[in-house]
Design an enzyme around this catalytic site. Structure first.
Site, PDB file in Angstrom:
ATOM      1  CE  LYS A 210      -3.266  -1.689-124.570  1.00 20.08           C
ATOM      2  NZ  LYS A 210      -3.304  -0.368-125.214  1.00 20.08           N
ATOM      3  CE  LYS A 263      -3.859  -3.675-127.713  1.00 24.58           C
ATOM      4  NZ  LYS A 263      -3.748  -2.255-127.741  1.00 24.58           N
TER       5      LYS A 263
END
Ligand code: PBG
Ligand code: ZN
Length: 340
Positions: A210, A263
């Site tokens: 992320k 992400k």
């Protein structure tokens, strides 16, 4: 019979130069596609507040509303009817005071625990995933518990985050998805689930890679989770840090995660591809985040792109890169657009 001389007249580059025969027909164009988008690949984010009958627009996140547990149920019913198979929950406490430890995260009367129970009861076939993080619940808005100097206290953070995950699983969540990016939380979470006798019925989906950046703004409007001081650069990855992403993926795999998330999605297709190589044996998910979603809407409104075509192009890109699951705010649209 082809004479040898004639056959040799056709140079191989001439034969392979005409590709159009491979995709002139609509069916051929489908045959040329590797993985196809499918309703079951989609995981839909839901923002749930502790005001039971709330239904509030989020101006920076078109078509997405924050709802209370009561208004959530009829809305989800309409999507389940169209083939929705899974959701990811984000809790937004609006009525109670936040504290530095994020006590509200697993408040038995709080939005997430209440929503898990209501969704499980009303939709027996719906797969219920919960984002696990403290930023929506802490007074300082950071994803973990802090030392006095404002830096993240790793030990107390992962202990607290693992406890929250166990409580979500106890309430009936099929999956917990830690998005905090604090080192070592997958191990603590797995151990916590094993001790609680829940590990065999809870899927740990790690946000392993992320990145910090500019794409989470609309989400923070929806969840009220912007940090009150500083940023998340000491725990979320720097956007150029491909090596760190590979190490995070390997580490979370070694700690026993059942699935991984990359992400954001669009600007990190190479990382999705890395994940599909490093984590070959587990499902790879990507999160088309709030900022990416809002940008496509803004471009469509300006007449720069057609919304449906660009949504397909973006999501097909994730599959090409190696993702097999997609967390997407476009889920309701894809349930309309896809046949199955
Ligand atoms: C909580 C969390 C965030 C997102 C998912 N979980 C916000 C953040 O890290 O600041 C972002 C999702 C989106 O932008 O759609 N840690
Ligand atoms: Zn967070």
């Amino acid at each position: 019979m082809v004479h040898k001389a004639e056959y040799l007249d056709i140079h191989p580059t001439e034969i392979s130069s005409v590709l159009a025969g491979g995709y002139f027909h609509p069916l051929l164009r489908e045959w040329q596609q590797g993985a196809q988008l499918h309703k079951k690949m989609f995981i839909f984010p839901l923002f749930v507040s502790d005001i039971e009958d709330e239904e509030t627009d989020i101006p920076s996140l078109p078509n997405i509303k924050r709802r209370g547990v009561k208004t959530l149920i009829p809305y989800v019913a309409s999507l389940v009817e169209k083939g929705l198979s899974s959701v990811i929950l984000f809790g937004v406490p609006l009525t109670k005071e936040k504290d530095p430890e994020g006590t509200l995260a697993d408040d038995p009367e709080g939005p997430v625990i209440q929503a898990i129970k209501a969704l499980r009861k009303n939709f027996p076939d719906l797969f219920v995933m919960c984002d696990v993080c403290l930023c929506e619940y802490t007074s300082h808005g950071h994803c973990g518990v802090l030392y006095e100097d404002g830096s993240i206290n790793r030990e107390t953070s992962v202990r607290r985050i693992a406890a929250v995950a166990v409580n979500y699983a106890k309430a009936g969540a099929h999956s917990v998805a830690p998005s905090d990016m604090i080192d070592g939380r997958i191990k603590d979470m797995k151990l916590g689930l094993i001790k609680a006798g829940l590990a065999h019925r809870c899927f740990v989906m790690s946000y392993a890679a992320k990145f910090s950046g500019n794409l989470y703004g609309p989400f923070r409007d929806a969840a009220g989770s912007a940090p009150s001081h500083g940023d998340r650069k000491c725990y979320q990855l720097p956007s150029g840090g491909k090596g760190l992403a590979r190490r995070a993926l390997m580490r979370d795999l070694a700690e026993g995660t059942d699935g991984v998330i990359v992400k954001p999605s669009t600007f990190y297709l190479d990382v999705i591809s890395e994940a599909s190589n490093i984590c070959q044996d587990i499902p790879i998910c990507t999160y088309h985040v709030s900022g990416e979603y809002a940008m496509l809407h803004a471009a469509a409104e300006k007449g720069v792109v057609d919304l449906k075509s660009i949504a397909f192009e973006a999501h097909n890109g994730f599959l090409r890169a190696g993702a097999r699951l997609i967390i997407s705010y476009f889920t309701p649209e894809f349930l309309e657009w896809l046949e199955q």
